[in-house]
Design an enzyme around this catalytic site. Structure first.
Site, mmCIF file in Angstrom:
data_model
loop_
_atom_site.group_PDB
_atom_site.id
_atom_site.type_symbol
_atom_site.label_atom_id
_atom_site.label_comp_id
_atom_site.label_asym_id
_atom_site.label_seq_id
_atom_site.Cartn_x
_atom_site.Cartn_y
_atom_site.Cartn_z
ATOM 1 N NE ARG A 108 158.565 -40.647 -21.036
ATOM 2 C CZ ARG A 108 159.432 -40.098 -20.234
ATOM 3 N NH1 ARG A 108 160.467 -40.763 -19.818
ATOM 4 N NH2 ARG A 108 159.254 -38.871 -19.831
ATOM 5 C CB SER A 164 171.441 -37.830 -20.240
ATOM 6 O OG SER A 164 171.676 -37.667 -18.853
ATOM 7 C CG HIS A 166 166.205 -42.400 -15.954
ATOM 8 N ND1 HIS A 166 166.668 -43.491 -16.634
ATOM 9 C CD2 HIS A 166 165.227 -41.879 -16.721
ATOM 10 C CE1 HIS A 166 166.003 -43.620 -17.765
ATOM 11 N NE2 HIS A 166 165.119 -42.648 -17.848
ATOM 12 N NE ARG A 207 170.908 -44.497 -11.363
ATOM 13 C CZ ARG A 207 170.754 -43.386 -12.070
ATOM 14 N NH1 ARG A 207 170.042 -43.386 -13.154
ATOM 15 N NH2 ARG A 207 171.321 -42.264 -11.675
#
Length: 190
Positions: A17, A40, A56, A60
């Protein structure tokens, strides 16, 4: 930070973080086509993990492509695709490699697991050094925190530290993100 162009090979390090992924994305923000390589994987039944992945993805640009793979050597070797590459992240890649090699188990580690993991890390570092693609990789800096209580935790920390060093050595620039602030560890030559 968004105005600083990415160089051929940039490594972005930071703690959990810290803002490292956001900063890495900003390095490539001016490109419409970016290949975002997510290492991931999925974690069935883990709502917190699913939320992190969604955050995430939502951050983007819609024009960026996503590849969910740990086959980083092949991505780095593919010079037919001119798009810059963002790899997020090497720590999760190493987790997958250690899973594949059974390297969390002390007996497996002692009986060839360590060599198998080191070979995969060396292959990745070689591919990183030899790529013609513009790449930005994110990785955790885990050597600044608490010493893990387990042998497997310590071997992960130590292996990731060595992988980070190898990738950093072959990078034109290395950045460290602390509390959202970027420190140039290895400034671009020029």
């Amino acid at each position: 930070m968004a105005d600083v162009p990415a160089l051929p090979r940039t490594l972005v390090l930071g703690g959990a973080r810290s803002g490292k992924s956001t900063k890495a994305e900003q390095l490539l923000a001016r490109y419409e086509d970016v290949l975002y390589v997510a290492t991931s994987g999925t974690r069935d039944g883990d709502a917190d993990w699913a939320q992190r992945v969604a955050l995430h993805r939502d951050r983007r640009p819609a024009s960026w492509r996503t590849a969910e793979t740990c086959g980083l050597e092949a991505v780095l070797a593919d010079d037919r695709d001119p798009a810059p590459v963002l790899i997020d992240c090497l720590a999760l890649w190493l987790t997958a490699v250690m899973d594949e090699c059974g390297a969390w188990d002390d007996a497996v580690w002692a009986d060839g697991g360590e060599e198998a993991v080191q070979a995969r890390c060396a292959a990745l570092a070689t591919a990183w050094a030899g790529t013609r693609r513009q790449v930005v990789a994110v990785s955790n800096e885990v050597g600044m925190g608490v010493v893990p209580a387990t042998a497997s935790g310590r071997r992960f920390r130590d292996t990731l530290g060595r992988l980070n060093m190898a990738v950093a050595d072959a990078s034109e620039r290395v950045l460290l993100v602390v509390a959202g602030q970027v420190l140039q560890v290895k400034p671009a030559a020029g």
